[in-house]
Design a protein around this motif. Sequence first.
Motif: not given
Length: 161
Positions: A4-29
């Motif tokens: 609930e509350g901030c936990n939902v937002v925190s979870s969404l940003f955490s998932d987004l961060g992991r996804f962007l890190c993966f895409v960054l590794v692919v792009s830089v590679s």
Amino acid sequence: DRAEGCNVVSSLFSDLGRFLCFVLVVSVSMKVDNSSDVLYDWEAAFWPCWGLEGVIALVVLLVLPACLLSSVTDPRKLLMLSWVLLSGLALGSTSFISMYNIAYALDNKVCSNPPYTPSSGSTRCLQKLQLSIWPWLVFLPAFAIATSLAKRPLAVALHDA
């Protein structure tokens, strides 16, 4: 049990961060490997970081009116929203300054002779490297100190949100 509350937002940003890190590794590679037929510069290779900048800007722009409204209607949430707003502004500007200077140094081959040492490199290279690291050396301790100073009321505000 649902978050609930901030936990939902925190979870969404955490998932987004992991996804962007993966895409960054692919792009830089792909940029380092030069395997694709399409040539692009380092600024384009760091597009996931620019996407993160956009997300941070959207969050700041969405939180700003809520922060202003909370100052009048619900002062208990003002601390939490102000913390999110200031943290987002600081994180966004720190990340932007660092990524811009790194991309500039790589695109313009400012540090062309690896490995870089202060005696072997140019002053321009040293300047760009310092401009990419110093914002983080200022932001991280400032964020830690400010958060620890407001820890108790901030924890209550985040828990009640």
